[in-house]
Design an enzyme around this catalytic site. Structure first.
Site, PDB file in Angstrom:
ATOM      1  N   SER A  80     -34.208  -0.729 -20.805  1.00 12.08           N
ATOM      2  CA  SER A  80     -35.101  -0.047 -21.501  1.00 12.08           C
ATOM      3  C   SER A  80     -36.517  -0.835 -21.868  1.00 12.08           C
ATOM      4  O   SER A  80     -37.141  -0.796 -22.944  1.00 12.08           O
ATOM      5  CB  SER A  80     -34.739   0.664 -22.741  1.00 12.08           C
ATOM      6  OG  SER A  80     -33.380   1.674 -22.329  1.00 12.08           O
ATOM      7  N   GLY A 132     -31.602   2.780 -19.255  1.00  6.40           N
ATOM      8  CA  GLY A 132     -32.106   3.933 -19.250  1.00  6.40           C
ATOM      9  C   GLY A 132     -31.524   4.987 -20.413  1.00  6.40           C
ATOM     10  O   GLY A 132     -31.689   6.259 -20.478  1.00  6.40           O
ATOM     11  N   HIS A 155     -25.563  -4.773  -9.712  1.00  3.39           N
ATOM     12  CA  HIS A 155     -25.905  -3.910 -10.763  1.00  3.39           C
ATOM     13  C   HIS A 155     -25.049  -2.991 -11.373  1.00  3.39           C
ATOM     14  O   HIS A 155     -23.966  -2.827 -10.781  1.00  3.39           O
ATOM     15  CB  HIS A 155     -27.041  -2.987 -10.179  1.00  3.39           C
ATOM     16  CG  HIS A 155     -27.827  -2.466 -11.286  1.00  3.39           C
ATOM     17  ND1 HIS A 155     -27.382  -1.127 -11.945  1.00  3.39           N
ATOM     18  CD2 HIS A 155     -29.164  -2.630 -11.701  1.00  3.39           C
ATOM     19  CE1 HIS A 155     -28.262  -1.088 -12.863  1.00  3.39           C
ATOM     20  NE2 HIS A 155     -29.337  -1.552 -12.723  1.00  3.39           N
ATOM     21  N   GLU A 207     -28.388  -7.185 -18.390  1.00  4.46           N
ATOM     22  CA  GLU A 207     -28.651  -6.074 -18.453  1.00  4.46           C
ATOM     23  C   GLU A 207     -27.380  -5.326 -19.236  1.00  4.46           C
ATOM     24  O   GLU A 207     -26.534  -5.159 -18.860  1.00  4.46           O
ATOM     25  CB  GLU A 207     -28.946  -5.185 -17.316  1.00  4.46           C
ATOM     26  CG  GLU A 207     -29.750  -5.691 -16.575  1.00  4.46           C
ATOM     27  CD  GLU A 207     -30.414  -4.554 -15.392  1.00  4.46           C
ATOM     28  OE1 GLU A 207     -31.425  -4.333 -15.634  1.00  4.46           O
ATOM     29  OE2 GLU A 207     -29.758  -4.378 -14.581  1.00  4.46           O
ATOM     30  N   LYS A 256     -34.332   2.062  -8.209  1.00  6.56           N
ATOM     31  CA  LYS A 256     -33.104   2.852  -8.124  1.00  6.56           C
ATOM     32  C   LYS A 256     -33.123   3.855  -6.958  1.00  6.56           C
ATOM     33  O   LYS A 256     -33.958   3.661  -6.118  1.00  6.56           O
ATOM     34  CB  LYS A 256     -32.635   3.509  -9.625  1.00  6.56           C
ATOM     35  CG  LYS A 256     -32.605   2.240 -10.513  1.00  6.56           C
ATOM     36  CD  LYS A 256     -31.910   2.732 -11.809  1.00  6.56           C
ATOM     37  CE  LYS A 256     -32.096   1.526 -12.903  1.00  6.56           C
ATOM     38  NZ  LYS A 256     -31.166   1.648 -13.952  1.00  6.56           N
ATOM     39  N   ASN A 306     -36.858  -2.450 -10.429  1.00  6.10           N
ATOM     40  CA  ASN A 306     -35.733  -1.714  -9.696  1.00  6.10           C
ATOM     41  C   ASN A 306     -36.009  -0.124  -9.854  1.00  6.10           C
ATOM     42  O   ASN A 306     -35.775   0.518 -10.917  1.00  6.10           O
ATOM     43  CB  ASN A 306     -34.531  -2.186 -10.730  1.00  6.10           C
ATOM     44  CG  ASN A 306     -33.407  -1.231  -9.902  1.00  6.10           C
ATOM     45  OD1 ASN A 306     -33.478  -0.707  -8.808  1.00  6.10           O
ATOM     46  ND2 ASN A 306     -31.863  -1.398 -10.559  1.00  6.10           N
ATOM     47  N   GLU A 312     -24.715  -0.309 -12.311  1.00  8.23           N
ATOM     48  CA  GLU A 312     -24.369   1.200 -11.795  1.00  8.23           C
ATOM     49  C   GLU A 312     -23.480   1.135 -10.335  1.00  8.23           C
ATOM     50  O   GLU A 312     -22.928   2.067 -10.265  1.00  8.23           O
ATOM     51  CB  GLU A 312     -25.810   1.845 -11.417  1.00  8.23           C
ATOM     52  CG  GLU A 312     -26.421   2.229 -12.552  1.00  8.23           C
ATOM     53  CD  GLU A 312     -28.036   2.302 -12.437  1.00  8.23           C
ATOM     54  OE1 GLU A 312     -28.620   2.259 -11.499  1.00  8.23           O
ATOM     55  OE2 GLU A 312     -28.774   2.421 -13.686  1.00  8.23           O
TER      56      GLU A 312
HETATM   57  P1  13P Z   1     -34.153   1.029 -17.454  1.00  6.58           P
HETATM   58  O1  13P Z   1     -35.385   0.153 -17.424  1.00  6.58           O
HETATM   59  O2  13P Z   1     -34.375   2.190 -16.940  1.00  6.58           O
HETATM   60  O3  13P Z   1     -33.289   0.935 -18.794  1.00  6.58           O
HETATM   61  O4  13P Z   1     -33.178   0.201 -16.280  1.00  6.58           O
HETATM   62  C1  13P Z   1     -32.907  -1.124 -16.500  1.00  6.58           C
HETATM   63  C2  13P Z   1     -32.156  -1.399 -14.974  1.00  6.58           C
HETATM   64  O5  13P Z   1     -31.180  -0.948 -14.886  1.00  6.58           O
HETATM   65  C3  13P Z   1     -32.944  -2.420 -13.995  1.00  6.58           C
HETATM   66  O6  13P Z   1     -32.154  -2.579 -13.160  1.00  6.58           O
END
Ligand code: 13P
Length: 251
Positions: A212, A173, A95, A167, A11, A9, A97
């Site tokens: 992560s 992140g 997601h 997740e 983002k 992803n 976010e």
């Molecule tokens: P990270 O791998 O940067 O922690 O992000 C995970 C994520 O949100 C994948 O959709």
């Protein structure tokens, strides 16, 4: 047998130039044939990625899609039918976010999930608890509610053609990864929730872990019985690191 999957992803990262670099890096990777590999670029770059990865077995998906399946008057949105037209196979739904910062509710996500499937896209439903919810002992309740919302609205059969990504929000992140056992416990609960409705669906659906994941911790996570791969954020922006994660899923 469930085919492992590793999805990147991206983002809201990238420029035409950096995307071209990443495509080049992905093109040079030796990817394990037993693993389904997919990337989710920002919508603006989907065409560039699909063209750039022609001949490489890397599927492409979108990070979001509209609540309505077909094109129409919905300013700023992208219809699932348009993503299919562009060559996408997958779309992320829910997601964290987007749940957190765009206020996407379970009701909205039910519509997005259904609209995506109506066009032949495979939704990747993202679920997970915040740190506060985990500390309050509410992890399984929260994840169960997010998953249950789709089951109630669309029926468990909807997961015959979908992927689920667990997740934990606190691991996204942050560099804090769930331990393999923490992740496995939630994945097992997810599979059991599905199995209570339909054992065949539960057995076949792929459950990805995200939060992560790096090359250094991927093998241990993917070694757990109910973890079928990963949804990778930051580490998917580096082709070599992403390739190493894909290989970890193949072992
Ligand atoms: P990270 O791998 O940067 O922690 O992000 C995970 C994520 O949100 C994948 O959709």
């Amino acid at each position: 047998m469930r085919r492992p999957m590793v999805a990147g992803n991206w983002k809201m990262h990238g420029t035409r130039a950096s995307v071209a670099e990443l495509i080049k890096g992905l093109g040079n990777l030796a990817l394990p044939s037993g693993v389904e590999v997919a990337v989710f670029p920002p919508c603006l770059y989907i065409n560039q990625v699909i063209e750039g990865l022609q001949g490489k077995s890397v599927a492409v998906g979108a990070q979001n899609s509209a609540v309505e399946p077909m094109q129409g008057a919905l300013t700023g949105e992208t219809a699932p039918s348009q993503l299919v037209d562009a060559g996408c196979e997958f779309v992320l739904v829910g997601h964290s976010e987007r749940r957190q910062f765009m206020g996407e509710s379970d009701a909205t996500l039910n519509r997005k999930f259904a609209a995506a499937q109506a066009c032949g896209l495979t939704p990747v439903l993202c679920i997970g608890e915040t740190l506060e919810e985990r500390e309050a002992g509410k992890t399984l309740e929260v994840v169960g509610r997010q998953l249950g919302s789709i089951i109630e609205e669309l029926g468990v059969g909807a997961f015959a053609n979908a992927v689920i990504a667990y997740e934990p929000v606190w691991a996204i992140g942050t560099g804090l990864t769930a331990t393999p056992q923490q992740a496995q416990d939630v994945h097992k609960a997810i599979r059991e929730q599905l199995a209570a409705e339909n054992t065949e669906v539960a057995k076949n659906v792929r459950l990805l872990y995200g939060g992560s994941v790096k090359a250094a911790n991927a093998a241990e996570l993917f070694g757990m019985p109910d973890i079928d791969g990963g949804l990778i954020g930051g580490a998917s922006l580096n082709a070599d690191e992403f390739g190493a994660i894909c290989r970890a899923a193949g072992n």
